[in-house]
Design an enzyme around this catalytic site. Structure first.
Site, short mmCIF file in Angstrom:
data_model
loop_
_atom_site.label_atom_id
_atom_site.label_comp_id
_atom_site.label_asym_id
_atom_site.label_seq_id
_atom_site.Cartn_x
_atom_site.Cartn_y
_atom_site.Cartn_z
N LYS A 1 35.32 -106.04 -32.60
CA LYS A 1 36.60 -105.54 -33.09
C LYS A 1 37.75 -106.07 -32.25
O LYS A 1 38.79 -106.41 -32.79
CB LYS A 1 36.60 -104.01 -33.04
CG LYS A 1 36.16 -103.39 -34.34
CD LYS A 1 36.52 -101.92 -34.34
CE LYS A 1 35.29 -101.08 -34.45
NZ LYS A 1 35.44 -99.72 -34.03
N GLU B 1 34.60 -95.87 -34.44
CA GLU B 1 35.86 -95.48 -33.85
C GLU B 1 36.95 -96.04 -34.77
O GLU B 1 36.90 -97.23 -35.10
CB GLU B 1 35.98 -96.09 -32.44
CG GLU B 1 37.15 -95.55 -31.69
CD GLU B 1 37.29 -96.13 -30.29
OE1 GLU B 1 36.34 -96.76 -29.78
OE2 GLU B 1 38.37 -95.94 -29.70
N ARG C 1 21.91 -105.11 -32.03
CA ARG C 1 23.10 -105.32 -32.85
C ARG C 1 22.98 -106.65 -33.58
O ARG C 1 22.23 -107.54 -33.18
CB ARG C 1 24.37 -105.27 -32.02
CG ARG C 1 24.51 -106.38 -31.01
CD ARG C 1 25.67 -106.16 -30.06
NE ARG C 1 26.96 -106.32 -30.70
CZ ARG C 1 27.84 -105.33 -30.88
NH1 ARG C 1 27.57 -104.12 -30.45
NH2 ARG C 1 28.99 -105.55 -31.45
P1 ATP Z 1 32.87 -103.62 -31.68
O1 ATP Z 1 32.00 -104.04 -30.54
O2 ATP Z 1 32.97 -104.61 -32.77
O3 ATP Z 1 34.19 -103.08 -31.27
P2 ATP Z 1 31.91 -100.99 -31.80
O4 ATP Z 1 30.50 -100.73 -31.50
O5 ATP Z 1 32.87 -100.67 -30.72
O6 ATP Z 1 32.08 -102.45 -32.37
P3 ATP Z 1 32.17 -98.72 -33.43
O7 ATP Z 1 33.28 -98.33 -34.32
O8 ATP Z 1 31.90 -97.91 -32.23
O9 ATP Z 1 32.41 -100.22 -33.07
O10 ATP Z 1 30.83 -98.90 -34.26
C1 ATP Z 1 30.33 -97.95 -35.15
C2 ATP Z 1 28.86 -98.14 -35.28
O11 ATP Z 1 28.55 -99.45 -35.72
C3 ATP Z 1 28.16 -97.94 -33.95
O12 ATP Z 1 27.09 -97.04 -34.15
C4 ATP Z 1 27.68 -99.29 -33.57
O13 ATP Z 1 26.45 -99.21 -32.93
C5 ATP Z 1 27.55 -100.01 -34.90
N1 ATP Z 1 27.79 -101.44 -34.73
C6 ATP Z 1 28.89 -102.03 -34.26
N2 ATP Z 1 28.74 -103.37 -34.18
C7 ATP Z 1 27.48 -103.62 -34.65
C8 ATP Z 1 26.71 -104.82 -34.83
N3 ATP Z 1 27.20 -106.03 -34.52
N4 ATP Z 1 25.47 -104.69 -35.33
C9 ATP Z 1 24.97 -103.49 -35.66
N5 ATP Z 1 25.64 -102.34 -35.51
C10 ATP Z 1 26.88 -102.39 -35.02
MG MG Z 2 31.69 -98.55 -30.03
#
Ligand code: ATP
Ligand code: MG
Length: 588
Positions: free
Chosen positions: A305, A60, A295
């Site tokens: 984030k 996102e 994760r």
């Molecule tokens: P955050 O929790 O930091 O806001 P998010 O999952 O909301 O992260 P996205 O932009 O939706 O952020 O993430 C893009 C991709 O990265 C998703 O497919 C998510 O599964 C993966 N991702 C995010 N954080 C991790 C992590 N700590 N380890 C592995 N993959 C991750």
């Molecule tokens: Mg997400």
């Protein structure tokens, strides 16, 4: 795309095993691809897909990527690369708030910097989920038409109350049995802006008694008057993430949709939506499948984030690329390199169970790749003067230092030796402790790449701090000349000629948090910030470092790995960031 068999690398994991099995069984053989994302009719008019699999990395655009995202990037782009597939960079921008072009740009940069590309000979595979809003709207109408969705007039409060709990079934909404016509009309009015934000919600009609709460008539569209960075004010209704995501995957013909474990309970809804839309003829078979992996959780950093935004906006750090942040932009400015992230993701693997990874594992990976990649240089971080009393005042002599001990082909560089040198304060001890082999009032050491010197005394300031050390050199002992090792010494110290040295600023970074699990046990993670996470010092560098360009990386002998800062370093006036210390402190 070549028809050759792609070699499958070692380091397998459960997702690779699934992909291999699917390829073996030809699960995706019949897929068509029309050259761009689209519905069933669009792809049916296309070609058999030359990509054996399709994966996607779907951030996102509401923040900068962090080390956890790197894991996901290596996984998704790595699968596509290794199995003759294509990985899409998809901006999941269905949420109108908080998204911006700045984030789109930084995310694209990061993917490239990590060594991947959405551009293939077949074209660009960068997509925006908001480009699918028209289809999503059509999909929602299709659900309504087939009796799979209804407009609910309950308040958010009422909906929460009737959802039930883990142990208690939910209750049907009083609006659940609206007719198809009534639902269609209301939904069209929602779109036309005839209803207030939050007053109506379109919900999937599944089962309010399901053991899986996510199947208790989840919301699929809500009213929200909000400007969208891509579609502007075209829409006042927006799809929910859990409805949008499977549709995005299907339009893009994704085969393996890989996400983190918290989406495991959403998988039944993912499958439900896709099955309903495929039945209606809107989506092409075979449908994408979702797989979950754990994760990345790393000690001493926050990989969220939301928290990173807080740290940046409340100025606990200096921007998104602050070298103390676990953002990719920050770690890059700190001197981390893509090869190190690759080694790290290979080493930690991909698993189905959540766990914590020690930050030191990442640091070890960076050391390993930087050891290979970095030329050696000399830097005196805490300088005091050493005067060679028996050396001629105006003499300058070339000494030769290898650029890389493991790579003789990189040659040697000249380091000029003169009468007055900078040495490390800690390399002289007036009253030596046991086992101290560097300079002492009576001792002898080798000036690395130069002569053996014998100490003759020191000068001190009013507070008793040593300011100048005096010594005499032994003329027959120059490194690299015959008989130079006739005089045996135990210690070896580094130095820089005062007349030639380049004064510079060095930033010694430490961890941003002083505890392994900041904010553990519902405490405020801001209380765990390390007040000494950066120390700025004035140092003396060997002259060849004068012209270091931003992002040039070196090992400063004995001190660790350093990188010229990408903002503040300028030719003639370099600024270096410490990336990571050497594995072992200098022991002699
Ligand atoms: P955050 O929790 O930091 O806001 P998010 O999952 O909301 O992260 P996205 O932009 O939706 O952020 O993430 C893009 C991709 O990265 C998703 O497919 C998510 O599964 C993966 N991702 C995010 N954080 C991790 C992590 N700590 N380890 C592995 N993959 C991750
Ligand atoms: Mg997400």
């Amino acid at each position: 795309m070549s028809a050759e068999k792609t070699p499958i690398p070692l380091g397998s994991n459960f997702i690779r095993a699934i992909v291999e099995k699917d390829l073996e069984q030809g699960v995706y053989k019949s897929r068509q691809w029309a050259g761009s994302p689209g519905d069933a009719a669009h792809h049916a008019a296309g070609q058999p897909d030359p990509a054996k699999i399709r994966t996607r990395f779907p951030p996102e655009p509401n923040g900068y990527l962090h080390i956890g995202h790197a894991k996901s990037i290596f996984l998704n782009f790595g699968l596509a690369r290794d199995y003759g597939g294509v990985c899409h960079l998809r901006f999941d921008d269905t949420n109108p708030e908080k998204e911006s072009q700045e984030y789109v740009d930084s995310i694209s940069d990061t993917v490239k910097w990590l060594g991947f590309d959405w551009q293939t000979p077949a074209g660009s595979h960068m997509f925006f989920a908001s480009d699918y809003f028209d289809f999503m709207y059509r999909a929602a109408e299709s659900l309504i038409e087939h009796g799979h969705a209804y407009v609910d007039s309950q308040t958010a409060e009422e909906m929460r109350a009737s959802r039930g709990t883990l142990t208690e079934a939910g209750k049907n909404s009083p609006w659940r049995d609206r007719t198809v016509t009534e639902n269609l009309n209301l939904f069209r009015e929602m779109r036309a802006g005839k209803h207030a934000d939050g007053s109506l919600v379109l919900r999937a009609k599944i089962d309010m008694t399901s053991a899986n709460i996510n199947l208790r008539d989840p919301a699929v569209y809500r009213i929200k008057r909000s400007h969208h960075h891509n579609t502007g004010d075209t829409w006042c209704i927006y799809p929910m993430y859990t409805f949008a995501h499977p549709i995005e995957d299907a339009l893009e013909q994704i085969t393996h949709s890989i996400c983190t474990l918290e989406f495991e309970d959403q998988r039944p809804f993912y499958d439900w939506i896709l099955a309903r839309l495929a039945e209606a003829g809107l989506l092409a078979d075979p449908l994408p499948k979702q797989y979950e992996f754990a994760r990345l959780n790393l000690t001493y950093v926050m990989l969220s984030k939301r928290k990173l935004i807080e740290l940046v906006e409340n100025k606990h750090v200096n921007g998104w690329d602050d070298p103390r942040l676990p953002t990719i932009a920050g770690t890059r400015r700190r001197g981390y390199i893509a090869e190190g992230f690759k080694l790290f993701t290979d080493r930690i693997g991909v698993s189905k169970a959540d766990s914590w990874i020690e930050y030191t594992i990442l640091e070890d990976c960076m050391r390993e790749v930087l050891n290979e990649a970095s030329e050696r240089r000399i830097a005196v971080l805490d300088p005091i003067k050493l005067v060679i009393d028996n050396y001629a005042e105006n003499q300058t002599e070339d000494c030769f230092a290898p650029n890389h001990p493991l790579k003789p082909e990189l040659g040697k560089r000249v380091v000029p030796l003169t009468k007055t040198l900078w040495i490390e304060r800690e390399d002289f001890m007036e009253v030596p402790s046991k086992g101290y082999f560097r300079l002492t009032p009576e001792g002898m050491v080798r000036l690395r790449y130069g002569y053996v010197v014998k100490c003759t005394g020191c000068e001190k300031d009013a507070e008793g701090n040593v300011t100048v050390v005096h010594c005499e050199y032994l003329p027959d002992t120059k490194s690299g000349t015959p008989g130079s090792d006739s005089v045996k010494v135990k210690g070896n110290i580094h130095w820089v000629s005062v007349a030639h040295a380049c004064a510079a600023e060095v930033r010694l970074y430490d961890r941003l948090f002083k505890v392994a699990h900041p904010g553990a046990g519902d405490t405020d993670y801001l209380n765990d910030i390390n007040p000494e996470s950066v120390k700025v010092i004035s140092v003396q560098l060997e002259p060849s470092l004068k012209d270091a360009k931003p992002e040039d990386k070196f090992q400063f002998e004995r001190h660790g790995y350093f990188v010229a800062d990408s903002h503040d370093s300028h030719s003639g006036r370099p600024v270096f960031n410490r990336t990571v210390t050497l594995r072992d402190a200098w022991q002699k």
